[in-house]
Design an enzyme around this catalytic site. Structure first.
Site, PDB file in Angstrom:
ATOM      1  N   SER A 124      34.753  -4.577 -43.094  1.00  0.00           N
ATOM      2  CA  SER A 124      35.637  -5.536 -42.412  1.00  0.00           C
ATOM      3  C   SER A 124      36.900  -4.859 -41.906  1.00  0.00           C
ATOM      4  O   SER A 124      37.389  -3.916 -42.529  1.00  0.00           O
ATOM      5  CB  SER A 124      36.014  -6.643 -43.403  1.00  0.00           C
ATOM      6  OG  SER A 124      37.123  -7.382 -42.926  1.00  0.00           O
ATOM      7  N   TYR A 148      39.474  -9.587 -51.622  1.00  0.00           N
ATOM      8  CA  TYR A 148      38.264  -9.520 -50.766  1.00  0.00           C
ATOM      9  C   TYR A 148      38.243  -8.193 -50.015  1.00  0.00           C
ATOM     10  O   TYR A 148      37.275  -7.438 -50.071  1.00  0.00           O
ATOM     11  CB  TYR A 148      38.238 -10.696 -49.777  1.00  0.00           C
ATOM     12  CG  TYR A 148      37.389 -10.412 -48.572  1.00  0.00           C
ATOM     13  CD1 TYR A 148      37.968 -10.010 -47.368  1.00  0.00           C
ATOM     14  CD2 TYR A 148      36.008 -10.479 -48.642  1.00  0.00           C
ATOM     15  CE1 TYR A 148      37.191  -9.699 -46.278  1.00  0.00           C
ATOM     16  CE2 TYR A 148      35.224 -10.170 -47.549  1.00  0.00           C
ATOM     17  CZ  TYR A 148      35.825  -9.778 -46.364  1.00  0.00           C
ATOM     18  OH  TYR A 148      35.052  -9.459 -45.268  1.00  0.00           O
ATOM     19  N   LYS A 152      35.831  -4.503 -50.166  1.00  0.00           N
ATOM     20  CA  LYS A 152      35.210  -3.801 -49.028  1.00  0.00           C
ATOM     21  C   LYS A 152      35.633  -2.323 -49.028  1.00  0.00           C
ATOM     22  O   LYS A 152      34.816  -1.419 -48.852  1.00  0.00           O
ATOM     23  CB  LYS A 152      35.620  -4.454 -47.703  1.00  0.00           C
ATOM     24  CG  LYS A 152      35.065  -5.853 -47.497  1.00  0.00           C
ATOM     25  CD  LYS A 152      33.554  -5.861 -47.401  1.00  0.00           C
ATOM     26  CE  LYS A 152      33.010  -7.228 -47.030  1.00  0.00           C
ATOM     27  NZ  LYS A 152      31.539  -7.246 -46.980  1.00  0.00           N
TER      28      LYS A 152
HETATM   29  C1  WQD Z   1      42.277 -16.001 -36.833  1.00  0.00           C
HETATM   30  C2  WQD Z   1      43.612 -16.430 -36.240  1.00  0.00           C
HETATM   31  C3  WQD Z   1      45.127 -17.311 -37.889  1.00  0.00           C
HETATM   32  C4  WQD Z   1      42.718 -20.876 -38.813  1.00  0.00           C
HETATM   33  C5  WQD Z   1      39.511 -13.245 -41.505  1.00  0.00           C
HETATM   34  C6  WQD Z   1      39.250 -12.093 -42.426  1.00  0.00           C
HETATM   35  C7  WQD Z   1      38.390 -11.072 -41.749  1.00  0.00           C
HETATM   36  C8  WQD Z   1      37.139 -11.729 -41.242  1.00  0.00           C
HETATM   37  C9  WQD Z   1      37.475 -12.896 -40.324  1.00  0.00           C
HETATM   38  C10 WQD Z   1      35.542 -11.336 -42.994  1.00  0.00           C
HETATM   39  C11 WQD Z   1      44.802 -16.036 -37.121  1.00  0.00           C
HETATM   40  C12 WQD Z   1      44.731 -18.387 -36.887  1.00  0.00           C
HETATM   41  C13 WQD Z   1      43.154 -19.673 -38.274  1.00  0.00           C
HETATM   42  C14 WQD Z   1      43.439 -22.065 -38.557  1.00  0.00           C
HETATM   43  C15 WQD Z   1      45.007 -20.806 -37.238  1.00  0.00           C
HETATM   44  N1  WQD Z   1      36.332 -12.163 -42.303  1.00  0.00           N
HETATM   45  N2  WQD Z   1      44.285 -19.653 -37.494  1.00  0.00           N
HETATM   46  N3  WQD Z   1      44.564 -21.985 -37.770  1.00  0.00           N
HETATM   47  O1  WQD Z   1      42.290 -14.234 -40.736  1.00  0.00           O
HETATM   48  O2  WQD Z   1      41.875 -12.947 -38.564  1.00  0.00           O
HETATM   49  O3  WQD Z   1      40.229 -12.778 -40.394  1.00  0.00           O
HETATM   50  O4  WQD Z   1      38.298 -13.807 -41.089  1.00  0.00           O
HETATM   51  O5  WQD Z   1      35.325 -10.180 -42.803  1.00  0.00           O
HETATM   52  O6  WQD Z   1      38.079 -10.086 -42.699  1.00  0.00           O
HETATM   53  O7  WQD Z   1      40.491 -11.467 -42.704  1.00  0.00           O
HETATM   54  O8  WQD Z   1      40.440 -14.921 -39.144  1.00  0.00           O
HETATM   55  O9  WQD Z   1      39.773 -17.046 -38.116  1.00  0.00           O
HETATM   56  O10 WQD Z   1      41.078 -17.097 -40.309  1.00  0.00           O
HETATM   57  O11 WQD Z   1      42.237 -16.450 -38.196  1.00  0.00           O
HETATM   58  O12 WQD Z   1      46.029 -20.764 -36.533  1.00  0.00           O
HETATM   59  O13 WQD Z   1      43.095 -23.191 -39.025  1.00  0.00           O
HETATM   60  O14 WQD Z   1      43.641 -17.857 -36.163  1.00  0.00           O
HETATM   61  O15 WQD Z   1      46.503 -17.399 -38.223  1.00  0.00           O
HETATM   62  O16 WQD Z   1      45.893 -15.718 -36.255  1.00  0.00           O
HETATM   63  P1  WQD Z   1      41.338 -13.713 -39.723  1.00  0.00           P
HETATM   64  P2  WQD Z   1      40.835 -16.457 -38.988  1.00  0.00           P
END
Ligand code: WQD
Length: 332
Positions: A124, A148, A152
């Protein structure tokens, strides 16, 4: 000879199984169904015409894992199985270390015992922690900010040490950025347990009325519009990246590490606006506080995978948003 896919009924695993079958590979799936359902097997059959061999097994059950290797001739393993919620891992770190690390150690010990020395590991972008710059290349410093991501990183280190101890191993470590979207058929996609943590699964549930409003976590980042920027990659492009990595482990020993991303960063508002445009749906949202542990900007330099695997992402954000919604429409 078969390809064993651990976590093969999961979101990325099932899309990879489809591409493997389409390529004529003989696939065996191992999954404990803790974050997926058995119905995915029928969906894979509807898409490919093939019902893959399935074992409901947990990697912590080393005796059942041994049976799989005894009953099948496993050439190589694509290892997806693991707990994967960044937020959840902060609350239950011991479960994450036991499940992800012990499970992987059981897998590697069993592989070695059966002289199976080709593995593709689902890592990841979160191993980069807070990157010093963007775009991110594979030689950037690695540091983690949650259990998490630490699992990895630990597994990457275990794989490196395994190769040093036995250089007959062929190992591909794939660092995913933000996988979204779904197969064009709408038959398989992302079905998170409970309230989604990730952006797209939440947006589609606002679109179908399950939730009233999307909380945008922060609009004060140093990005073009203040909201978080990420490298969203279509899950089918990601799956195809594993097919290319399979060719690599079949031909080269050693440890090979690749970013699987598009090389483009999109903000939360870009995603909302694109989703609304391609699906002709209004998404209600409001700005709230930043989410603890979030970073402002994260996107890949994906040139190494392009040069060495002859792979690059082909599907754009519009396709990702269309396919994400199509999956929900087909699931009704
Ligand atoms: C994306 C953007 C949030 C939800 C994580 C893990 C990564 C991978 C993917 C496993 C960010 C914003 C999100 C919401 C929002 N998983 N957001 N409102 O955090 O980049 O990555 O998931 O491997 O390892 O770290 O993904 O989709 O949670 O967030 O504003 O309800 O959307 O702040 O900027 P993230 P995400």
């Amino acid at each position: 000879m078969s390809v064993l896919v651990t976590g093969g009924t999961g979101y990325i695993g099932s899309h990879t199984v489809v591409e493997l079958i389409n390529k004529g590979e003989d696939v065996v799936i191992l999954d404990n169904l803790s974050n997926s359902t058995i119905e995915v097997l029928d969906k894979i059959k509807q898409i490919t015409g093939v019902l893959p061999k399935f074992y409901k097994v947990d990697l912590l059950d080393i005796n059942s894992l041994e049976d799989i290797f005894t009953q099948n001739s496993i050439e190589l393993v694509i290892h997806f199985a693991g707990l994967k919620s960044l937020t959840e891992s902060i609350g239950i770190p011991l479960e994450y270390y036991n499940n992800n690390i012990t499970g992987t150690l059981n897998l590697l010990k069993t592989m070695k015992k059966h002289n199976c020395k080709k593995i593709i590991f689902s890592s990841s972008a979160s191993v980069y922690g807070l990157p010093k710059a963007v775009p991110i290349t594979e030689n950037f410093d690695l540091h983690t900010t949650n259990p998490y991501a630490t699992t990895k990183l630990m597994i990457e280190q275990i794989l490196n040490d395994l190769y040093i101890s036995d250089n007959e191993f062929s190992i591909c470590i794939l660092r995913y950025f933000n996988p979204i979207g779904a197969h064009e058929s709408g038959l398989i996609g992302e079905i998170p347990n409970g309230k989604p943590n990730n952006l797209l699964p939440y947006i589609v549930r606002v679109a179908n009325g399950q939730y009233d409003c999307l909380n945008v976590f922060g609009n004060d980042y140093k990005t073009k519009d203040g909201t978080g920027v990420r490298d969203y990659i279509h899950v089918v492009d990601l799956a195809i990246g594993h097919i290319k990595a399979m060719d690599k482990v079949r031909n080269d020993i050693g440890v090979h590490i690749y970013n699987l991303g598009t090389g483009k960063g999109y903000s939360v508002l870009d995603v909302i606006n694109t989703f609304e445009k391609v699906n002709n749906i209004k998404i209600k949202y409001k700005f709230v506080q930043r989410r603890p542990g979030d970073i402002g900007e994260c996107y890949a330099n994906a040139n190494k995978a392009k040069e060495e695997l002859n792979w690059e992402a082909k599907r754009d954000l519009e396709q990702m948003c269309k396919d994400s919604w199509n999956f929900i429409l087909k699931s009704k």
